[in-house]
Scaffold this active site. Structure first.
Site, PDB file in Angstrom:
ATOM      1  N   ASP A  31       7.698 -14.425 -14.431  1.00 43.81           N
ATOM      2  CA  ASP A  31       7.589 -12.964 -14.271  1.00 43.81           C
ATOM      3  C   ASP A  31       7.183 -12.392 -15.623  1.00 43.81           C
ATOM      4  O   ASP A  31       7.676 -12.861 -16.656  1.00 43.81           O
ATOM      5  CB  ASP A  31       8.951 -12.393 -13.823  1.00 43.81           C
ATOM      6  CG  ASP A  31       8.825 -11.029 -13.184  1.00 43.81           C
ATOM      7  OD1 ASP A  31       8.289 -10.116 -13.840  1.00 43.81           O
ATOM      8  OD2 ASP A  31       9.263 -10.860 -12.031  1.00 43.81           O
ATOM      9  N   SER A 124       1.809  -8.062   3.864  1.00 44.46           N
ATOM     10  CA  SER A 124       2.330  -6.745   4.222  1.00 44.46           C
ATOM     11  C   SER A 124       1.780  -6.317   5.572  1.00 44.46           C
ATOM     12  O   SER A 124       0.652  -6.683   5.941  1.00 44.46           O
ATOM     13  CB  SER A 124       1.878  -5.731   3.160  1.00 44.46           C
ATOM     14  OG  SER A 124       2.067  -4.416   3.620  1.00 44.46           O
ATOM     15  N   TYR A 148      -5.292  -1.951  -2.444  1.00 43.05           N
ATOM     16  CA  TYR A 148      -4.064  -2.753  -2.419  1.00 43.05           C
ATOM     17  C   TYR A 148      -3.993  -3.576  -1.136  1.00 43.05           C
ATOM     18  O   TYR A 148      -3.785  -4.788  -1.151  1.00 43.05           O
ATOM     19  CB  TYR A 148      -2.824  -1.829  -2.543  1.00 43.05           C
ATOM     20  CG  TYR A 148      -1.583  -2.424  -1.938  1.00 43.05           C
ATOM     21  CD1 TYR A 148      -0.891  -3.425  -2.612  1.00 43.05           C
ATOM     22  CD2 TYR A 148      -1.119  -2.021  -0.674  1.00 43.05           C
ATOM     23  CE1 TYR A 148       0.242  -4.017  -2.030  1.00 43.05           C
ATOM     24  CE2 TYR A 148      -0.010  -2.598  -0.101  1.00 43.05           C
ATOM     25  CZ  TYR A 148       0.674  -3.592  -0.784  1.00 43.05           C
ATOM     26  OH  TYR A 148       1.768  -4.170  -0.208  1.00 43.05           O
ATOM     27  N   LYS A 152      -4.231  -7.839  -0.154  1.00 39.65           N
ATOM     28  CA  LYS A 152      -3.321  -8.624   0.699  1.00 39.65           C
ATOM     29  C   LYS A 152      -4.113  -9.368   1.777  1.00 39.65           C
ATOM     30  O   LYS A 152      -3.903 -10.554   2.015  1.00 39.65           O
ATOM     31  CB  LYS A 152      -2.267  -7.716   1.363  1.00 39.65           C
ATOM     32  CG  LYS A 152      -1.249  -7.118   0.393  1.00 39.65           C
ATOM     33  CD  LYS A 152      -0.328  -8.175  -0.156  1.00 39.65           C
ATOM     34  CE  LYS A 152       0.699  -7.619  -1.124  1.00 39.65           C
ATOM     35  NZ  LYS A 152       1.367  -8.662  -1.927  1.00 39.65           N
ATOM     36  N   PHE A 177       7.451  -5.423   6.780  1.00 42.63           N
ATOM     37  CA  PHE A 177       7.405  -4.016   7.156  1.00 42.63           C
ATOM     38  C   PHE A 177       7.996  -3.232   5.973  1.00 42.63           C
ATOM     39  O   PHE A 177       7.525  -3.424   4.858  1.00 42.63           O
ATOM     40  CB  PHE A 177       8.013  -3.828   8.552  1.00 42.63           C
ATOM     41  CG  PHE A 177       6.984  -4.295   9.576  1.00 42.63           C
ATOM     42  CD1 PHE A 177       6.651  -5.645   9.703  1.00 42.63           C
ATOM     43  CD2 PHE A 177       6.253  -3.390  10.310  1.00 42.63           C
ATOM     44  CE1 PHE A 177       5.628  -6.077  10.547  1.00 42.63           C
ATOM     45  CE2 PHE A 177       5.233  -3.804  11.170  1.00 42.63           C
ATOM     46  CZ  PHE A 177       4.921  -5.149  11.283  1.00 42.63           C
ATOM     47  N   ASN A 197       6.671   6.094  -4.914  1.00 44.37           N
ATOM     48  CA  ASN A 197       5.695   6.406  -3.868  1.00 44.37           C
ATOM     49  C   ASN A 197       6.323   6.270  -2.492  1.00 44.37           C
ATOM     50  O   ASN A 197       5.894   6.910  -1.545  1.00 44.37           O
ATOM     51  CB  ASN A 197       4.527   5.407  -3.919  1.00 44.37           C
ATOM     52  CG  ASN A 197       3.794   5.458  -5.234  1.00 44.37           C
ATOM     53  OD1 ASN A 197       3.373   6.534  -5.649  1.00 44.37           O
ATOM     54  ND2 ASN A 197       3.674   4.328  -5.904  1.00 44.37           N
ATOM     55  N   LEU A 199       9.300   6.050   0.579  1.00 43.21           N
ATOM     56  CA  LEU A 199      10.275   7.025   1.068  1.00 43.21           C
ATOM     57  C   LEU A 199      11.697   6.796   0.539  1.00 43.21           C
ATOM     58  O   LEU A 199      12.292   7.727  -0.026  1.00 43.21           O
ATOM     59  CB  LEU A 199      10.276   7.001   2.607  1.00 43.21           C
ATOM     60  CG  LEU A 199      11.270   7.958   3.256  1.00 43.21           C
ATOM     61  CD1 LEU A 199      10.935   9.407   2.915  1.00 43.21           C
ATOM     62  CD2 LEU A 199      11.290   7.755   4.776  1.00 43.21           C
TER      63      LEU A 199
END
Ligand code: UD1
Length: 332
Positions: A31, A124, A148, A152, A177, A197, A199
């Site tokens: 990382d 995704s 983006y 994916k 999801f 960004n 919710l």
């Protein structure tokens, strides 16, 4: 034999590493802390009470990754590391294509060079674009609406082609999801460095007083209350999906594609109401314009993951809200 986890200090990565360690797997994390921080590593060690090897390296750097593969016996890769902000990807497409694709190329080159044949990829539900219907099945048509999402989808296609050329390889494409919640300990969770960004991170910042008011992006969608409906899944459930996917790729060949969701849809206002009920905190919100690119409804058909992986998400929305808030309270 070890499992290499790229992005293991990130939100989903850290929760997955905890479960791999709890299952007595040897783990190596790479990382570069682009969107995470070093203190997460000790928190993972504390929760699992086990250790792992760590490299602060950039997975797009071939020389660094060659060293990791040369010095370790890597049997499988779980590839989380990547840029993931939709809006930023529209402004900086080159940065997104370059980082998210080059990392895949480097990892696959290392797999070829060192004989590693098992790969689990963080994809995704964004690859379904604007789905014609819900719930979404894995064989629905694929399309994207931003760079983006395209990274994916392109990565899925690149991995599929590479597996075709190496029939003994096994690759899982996991289409997430909307992951929320946090580990019960309150030690690890989602900690966006900038204004969120997504919710739930935004709601958490309104709840803690850091942000004043949630903007609900549109109330004229074709849903039960007009706000967008999504499939929120507890990150600990999602992490368990990766442990099951590792078992799958260890014992098979081919490309295996799974939705990881709960199969239930909640609107933005459902989430606000559930959060308020679960925590007792009022969330101030106002209705604003739609966010470009957003869709009405998105939730998973979960049958394939259940049948082939034995994966069923367990946590309900109340638990997701409580655990997300618990993490914020622990990290004030
Ligand atoms: C977003 C990305 C998706 C990515 C996923 C995971 C977009 C268009 N989609 O999914 O590609 O894979 O995150 O990172 O960005 N909402 C508000 N106010 C807010 C934030 C969100 O009303 O401040 C609404 C949205 O309009 C949506 C729902 O909440 O209806 C969920 O949004 P979000 O958490 O950003 O996830 P997605 O849009 O599903």
């Amino acid at each position: 034999m070890a499992i290499l986890v790229t992005g293991g200090a990130g939100f989903i990565g850290s929760h997955t590493v905890v479960q791999l360690l709890e299952n007595n797997q040897e783990v190596i994390i790479v990382d570069n802390f682009y969107n995470s921080s070093a203190d997460v590593l000790d928190k993972i060690r504390t929760i699992a009470n086990k250790d792992f090897k760590f490299y602060e390296y950039d997975i797009t750097c071939k020389e660094q990754m060659d060293e990791v593969f040369r010095d370790n016996d890597i049997e499988a890769i779980i590839h989380f590391a990547g840029y993931k902000a939709v809006g930023e990807s529209v402004e900086k497409p080159l940065m997104y294509y370059s980082n998210n694709l080059v990392s895949t190329f480097v990892l696959c080159e290392m797999m070829e060079k060192y004989g590693c044949k098992r790969f689990v990829f963080s994809s995704s539900a964004t690859v379904y674009g604007k789905p014609a219907s819900v719930p979404i099945k894995e064989d629905f048509p694929l399309s994207t609406t931003n760079p983006y999402g395209t990274t994916k989808l392109m990565t899925e296609r690149i991995l599929t082609d590479i597996q075709f050329a190496h029939p003994d390889w096994s690759i899982a494409l996991l289409r997430y999801f909307n992951p929320i919640g946090a580990h019960k300990s309150g030690l690890i969770g989602e900690n966006p460095k900038d204004i969120p960004n997504n919710l739930m991170p935004y709601i958490l910042k309104v709840a803690s007083g850091e942000l004043e008011c949630l903007n609900v992006f549109g109330d004229d969608y074709d849903t039960h209350d007009g706000t967008g409906v999504r499939d929120y899944i507890h990150v600990v459930d999602l992490a368990r999906g990766h442990v099951l996917a590792i078992n799958k790729v260890m014992n098979s060949s081919g490309v295996h594609i799974y939705n990881l969701g709960t199969g239930k849809g909640y609107s933005v206002l459902d989430i606000v109401n559930n959060f308020e009920r679960a925590t007792g905190i009022k969330i101030k919100y106002k209705i604003t314009d739609r966010r470009p690119g957003d869709i009405d409804e998105c939730y998973a058909d979960t049958a394939k993951a259940k049948e082939e992986l034995g994966f069923v998400a367990e946590a309900d929305i109340d638990e997701m809200c409580k655990d997300g808030w618990n993490f914020v309270m622990h990290n004030k």
